[in-house]
Design a protein around this motif. Structure first.
Motif: not given
Length: 167
Positions: A95-106
Motif C-alpha cells: 500500500r506504499g506505507y514503507a515507501s512513504e515512511a522511508l522517504t520521510a526518514f531519509l
C-alpha cells in the motif's frame, strides 16, 4: 532528538511499551519475519524485550514505530546508525506505507547532517530490494553466511544511499 515524523498518511514516533502487543502480532508472524535477523518471536516477552531495546536504544540510534490512524503497523529506522531496517504488518504490505515512511526518514536523516544510510537485505527479499532501489540505494556488495538464524545460514546484499541536498 525528534519525537515524531508526520507524513500524509503516517506518523513515525518513538517506541512505547504499549507497542508490545501490535509489534508482537508482526514479529510472531513467520511470513513477516521471513527475512528478519531473528526467528519469529515465540512469546510476548521476547517482543517486550525487543520494544524495550527500542525505547532504551543506544546512543546513535534513530528508530521509529510507524502508525496509521494511531495504530502501530510496523517499525522503520536505525537501531544503530547508519543502518536502516524496517518491518510492517502483512495486512499493510503493498500500500506504499514503507515507501512513504522511508522517504520521510531519509529526509529526516538528511536534515541531521548524515552523509549516508546503509541497509542489509536477504538476497531473496525482492520487495525490500526493490524498495531500496526505488529510493536511491545502490548495491555495494554481497556476502555469504552473514546471519545464523535458527541454525540456518543466510546471505546478505549490502546497500548504500548517499544523503545530500536535493538527493
Amino acid at each position: 532528538m525528534i519525537e515524531a515524523i508526520t507524513t500524509e498518511r503516517l506518523v513515525l514516533r518513538r517506541a512505547r511499551i504499549e507497542d508490545v502487543g501490535p509489534m508482537h502480532r508482526i514479529m510472531s508472524d513467520p511470513e513477516a519475519m521471513r527475512y528478519w535477523s531473528t526467528l519469529p518471536h515465540d512469546s510476548v516477552q521476547v517482543t517486550a524485550d525487543w520494544v524495550r531495546s527500542m525505547i532504551d536504544a543506544p546512543e546513535g540510534g534513530d528508530d521509529f514505530i510507524v502508525t496509521l490512524d494511531g495504530e502501530c503497523i510496523g517499525k522503520l529506522g536505525c537501531w544503530k546508525l547508519p543502518e536502516v531496517g524496517f518491518i510492517f504488518e502483512r495486512a499493510h504490505w503493498g500500500r506504499g506505507y514503507a515507501s512513504e515512511a522511508l522517504t520521510a526518514f531519509l529526509a529526516h536523516r538528511r536534515r541531521t547532517g548524515d552523509h549516508e544510510i546503509l541497509a542489509d537485505t536477504d538476497p531473496r527479499n525482492e520487495a525490500s530490494m526493490t524498495l531500496l532501489k526505488r529510493h536511491g540505494f545502490v548495491e555495494t556488495g554481497r556476502a555469504s553466511k552473514t546471519w545464523l538464524i535458527g541454525g540456518v545460514w543466510h546471505d546478505s546484499v549490502f546497500w548504500r544511499r548517499e544523503l545530500r541536498d536535493g538527493a
